[in-house]
Design a protein around this motif. Structure first.
Motif, PDB file in Angstrom:
ATOM      1  N   GLY A 191     -14.645 -10.787   2.519  1.00  0.00           N
ATOM      2  CA  GLY A 191     -13.375 -11.457   2.817  1.00  0.00           C
ATOM      3  C   GLY A 191     -13.443 -12.724   3.474  1.00  0.00           C
ATOM      4  O   GLY A 191     -14.015 -13.575   2.927  1.00  0.00           O
ATOM      5  N   MET A 192     -12.804 -13.092   4.656  1.00  0.00           N
ATOM      6  CA  MET A 192     -12.891 -14.342   5.359  1.00  0.00           C
ATOM      7  C   MET A 192     -14.145 -14.930   5.627  1.00  0.00           C
ATOM      8  O   MET A 192     -14.367 -16.189   5.854  1.00  0.00           O
ATOM      9  N   GLN A 234     -10.090  -2.588   1.834  1.00  0.00           N
ATOM     10  CA  GLN A 234     -11.097  -1.447   2.587  1.00  0.00           C
ATOM     11  C   GLN A 234     -10.232  -0.110   2.474  1.00  0.00           C
ATOM     12  O   GLN A 234      -9.141  -0.149   2.538  1.00  0.00           O
ATOM     13  N   PRO A 261     -15.670  -8.058   7.791  1.00  0.00           N
ATOM     14  CA  PRO A 261     -14.545  -8.541   8.551  1.00  0.00           C
ATOM     15  C   PRO A 261     -13.670  -7.551   8.375  1.00  0.00           C
ATOM     16  O   PRO A 261     -13.546  -6.608   7.544  1.00  0.00           O
ATOM     17  N   PRO A 262     -12.575  -7.270   9.495  1.00  0.00           N
ATOM     18  CA  PRO A 262     -11.604  -6.490   9.408  1.00  0.00           C
ATOM     19  C   PRO A 262     -10.454  -7.219   8.701  1.00  0.00           C
ATOM     20  O   PRO A 262     -10.351  -8.379   8.335  1.00  0.00           O
ATOM     21  N   PHE A 263      -9.474  -6.340   7.706  1.00  0.00           N
ATOM     22  CA  PHE A 263      -8.437  -6.790   6.926  1.00  0.00           C
ATOM     23  C   PHE A 263      -7.336  -6.199   7.638  1.00  0.00           C
ATOM     24  O   PHE A 263      -7.440  -5.032   7.887  1.00  0.00           O
ATOM     25  N   SER A 264      -6.189  -6.586   7.489  1.00  0.00           N
ATOM     26  CA  SER A 264      -5.009  -6.117   8.045  1.00  0.00           C
ATOM     27  C   SER A 264      -3.846  -5.960   7.204  1.00  0.00           C
ATOM     28  O   SER A 264      -2.622  -5.496   7.228  1.00  0.00           O
ATOM     29  N   GLY A 265      -3.975  -6.803   6.014  1.00  0.00           N
ATOM     30  CA  GLY A 265      -2.875  -6.975   5.037  1.00  0.00           C
ATOM     31  C   GLY A 265      -2.451  -5.630   4.270  1.00  0.00           C
ATOM     32  O   GLY A 265      -3.335  -4.689   4.309  1.00  0.00           O
ATOM     33  N   GLY A 266      -1.160  -5.494   4.080  1.00  0.00           N
ATOM     34  CA  GLY A 266      -0.451  -4.143   3.334  1.00  0.00           C
ATOM     35  C   GLY A 266       0.746  -4.542   2.547  1.00  0.00           C
ATOM     36  O   GLY A 266       1.224  -3.426   1.846  1.00  0.00           O
ATOM     37  N   ARG A 307      -2.100  -1.206  13.406  1.00  0.00           N
ATOM     38  CA  ARG A 307      -3.476  -0.594  12.971  1.00  0.00           C
ATOM     39  C   ARG A 307      -4.226   0.056  13.979  1.00  0.00           C
ATOM     40  O   ARG A 307      -4.688   1.126  14.201  1.00  0.00           O
ATOM     41  N   LEU A 316       0.825  -1.277   0.068  1.00  0.00           N
ATOM     42  CA  LEU A 316       0.007  -0.042   0.056  1.00  0.00           C
ATOM     43  C   LEU A 316       0.993   1.215   0.254  1.00  0.00           C
ATOM     44  O   LEU A 316       0.525   2.204  -0.716  1.00  0.00           O
ATOM     45  N   PHE A 341     -14.653  -1.617  14.152  1.00  0.00           N
ATOM     46  CA  PHE A 341     -14.095  -3.063  14.748  1.00  0.00           C
ATOM     47  C   PHE A 341     -13.542  -2.517  16.111  1.00  0.00           C
ATOM     48  O   PHE A 341     -12.441  -2.324  16.351  1.00  0.00           O
ATOM     49  N   GLU A 378      -9.657  -8.548  -1.669  1.00  0.00           N
ATOM     50  CA  GLU A 378     -10.497  -7.475  -1.465  1.00  0.00           C
ATOM     51  C   GLU A 378      -9.729  -6.436  -0.788  1.00  0.00           C
ATOM     52  O   GLU A 378      -8.572  -6.689   0.036  1.00  0.00           O
ATOM     53  N   SER A 406       0.123  -0.117   6.984  1.00  0.00           N
ATOM     54  CA  SER A 406       0.644  -1.193   7.615  1.00  0.00           C
ATOM     55  C   SER A 406       0.239  -2.422   7.521  1.00  0.00           C
ATOM     56  O   SER A 406      -0.601  -2.524   6.477  1.00  0.00           O
ATOM     57  N   VAL A 423      -5.913  -4.671   2.985  1.00  0.00           N
ATOM     58  CA  VAL A 423      -6.392  -5.787   1.910  1.00  0.00           C
ATOM     59  C   VAL A 423      -6.282  -6.975   2.598  1.00  0.00           C
ATOM     60  O   VAL A 423      -5.679  -7.355   3.647  1.00  0.00           O
ATOM     61  N   TYR A 424      -7.046  -7.942   2.044  1.00  0.00           N
ATOM     62  CA  TYR A 424      -7.210  -9.439   2.384  1.00  0.00           C
ATOM     63  C   TYR A 424      -7.313 -10.150   0.988  1.00  0.00           C
ATOM     64  O   TYR A 424      -8.538  -9.887   0.373  1.00  0.00           O
TER      65      TYR A 424
END
Lengths: 365, 80
Positions: B12-13, A152, B75-80, A127, A34, A172, A150, A121, A146-147
């Protein structure tokens, strides 16, 4: 002719917006999938001060999406390589390199120097910490994550026309548990996905700085690469979120985000024993089983404080720099690590994975 | 015309766990009923953290649902 001619000529943007970009001080957290597109586009757009905060080094597996880096950069500091690259592109941008990871100790101080924070991050720990710091310091935050296929995007901590602002915890309130957490390193990702989400983040940043268009204030956008679909939802402040966020810098410094996100630090027996042998006097091997439990560790100095009474009996641990906690199977030691981390903020405290059972099975194997 | 039920979007998941990104649920009149219905249909969701949005607004309390409601499981995502 200015290098910004095409955006200054854009209807509704103009020279004033360009000046606002020139005055802006933006901190980008993470020079990853990112962060790379965010940095490239904000640099090109003319954001006056652009800081890159990342303590990681470039790895070969980063190169499919972290488009600032080349094969020759592998093992080099991401912040430094990105900083040098961006500096040589344009002469009119002040690039700041922060070659470190954010911690509760350094985050507030670093954030103070910038008027917009961008979170690219790759873990929940950072986060949540970044979100809480932005709320505490009242800094606008552009969020992206990202996941798999997808992504956000959202803008946090910015008031809308009705003076309402929301943040990540309104969406969240608490992080997912440890076993739910996966990142790009584990699940795989096409480079174009963080590319798209990162460019969206850069575009939200430009909109926030200049007031051009409508930023995603009190909204979260979901994007699906496979179907080219988006979903946008409104966020409203909620009382639970408000009650959890640290209210003062002192509360913030005391918050253990590693623990909050279920990432308890652990160590293998081989490393634990090596550390104990190589740094005599600085390491305590702490047995948190009941005193009668067998087997004991033969020939290795240990201290025994059962988990039940640990919080009242921590004085003997005062002198150690490193505390390696073990039990029978690695469950009580994890609880003990949680207890000890709240008591000793400066020490390195690890749970020895798998406990005595693991050590014995390793030896017998 | 037969009623399909309330439209549910999964991301997501969550979509991954239930193997669908869009489905319909009948006989749920509020978000609490929806959650317990989801939990019995998809026990694999029990351990997942997600937020519920009804008609594109995130809800924190029990929210009434009707035939036209659109629910999203976020759901929350954390990837970057």
């Amino acid at each position: 002719m200015s290098r910004f001619e095409r955006q200054i000529n854009l209807s509704g943007f103009g020279p004033k917006a360009q000046q606002q970009l020139q005055k802006a001080k933006v901190l980008v957290i993470g020079a990853g999938g990112l962060g790379c597109p965010v940095l490239l586009y904000l640099d090109a757009a003319g954001v006056g001060t652009l800081a890159i905060c990342d303590g990681d080094v470039v790895a070969a597996s980063n190169l499919n999406r972290q488009v600032i880096f080349s094969e020759s950069d592998i093992t080099k500091s991401k912040a430094e390589v990105a900083g040098i690259y961006l500096k040589q592109k344009y002469s009119d941008i002040n690039i700041e390199i922060i070659n470190k990871f954010l911690t509760v100790e350094n985050t507030l101080q670093i954030f103070n120097a910038y008027d917009l924070i961008i979170d690219g991050s790759d873990n929940f720990q950072t986060r949540y910490m970044v979100n809480d710091a932005c709320v505490l310091l009242n800094k606008p935050l552009v969020f992206g994550a990202v996941y798999q296929n997808e992504g956000q995007v959202a803008v946090f901590n910015v008031s809308d026309d009705n003076a309402v602002s929301s943040n990540y915890r309104d969406v969240f309130p608490n992080p997912p548990s440890e076993n739910e957490i996966l990142n790009c390193n584990e699940t795989g990702v096409l480079g174009v996905l963080p590319g798209i989400i990162g460019v969206m983040m850069a575009s939200e940043a430009i909109k926030l700085i200049t007031g051009f268009g409508k930023a995603l204030i009190n909204k979260m956008l979901y994007y699906n690469l496979l179907t080219n679909t988006t979903y946008e939802t409104e966020i409203a402040p909620n009382a639970v979120a408000k009650s959890i966020i640290p209210k003062t810098p002192e509360d913030f410094y005391k918050t253990d985000y590693t623990l909050l996100c279920g990432n308890l630090p652990s160590i293998e027996w081989s490393e634990a024993l090596l550390l104990k042998n190589n740094t005599p006097g600085k390491v305590i091997l702490l047995d948190v089983r009941e005193t009668h439990e067998q087997p004991k560790l033969d020939g290795i100095e240990t201290m025994n404080i059962p988990l039940q009474s640990l919080s009242e009996n921590i004085e003997p641990l005062n002198t150690a720099e490193n505390i390696l906690v073990f039990c029978q199977s690695g469950i009580r030691s994890r609880k003990a690590v949680a207890v000890l981390r709240s008591k000793f903020l400066q020490k390195n405290i690890y749970s020895v994975a798998g406990g005595i059972s693991k050590l014995n099975s390793t030896i017998n194997a | 015309m037969e009623l399909k039920g309330i439209k549910i979007l999964a991301f997501g998941m969550i979509a991954e766990k239930i193997n669908a990104s869009e489905f319909y649920l009948k006989e749920v009149s509020n978000t609490n009923e929806l959650l317990s219905s989801l939990n019995s249909l998809y026990p694999q969701l029990k351990e997942m953290k997600f937020t519920i949005s009804v008609n594109r607004r995130i809800v924190n309390n029990n929210e009434p649902l009707n035939a036209d409601s659109e629910v999203a499981l976020l759901p929350p995502f954390s990837g970057g």
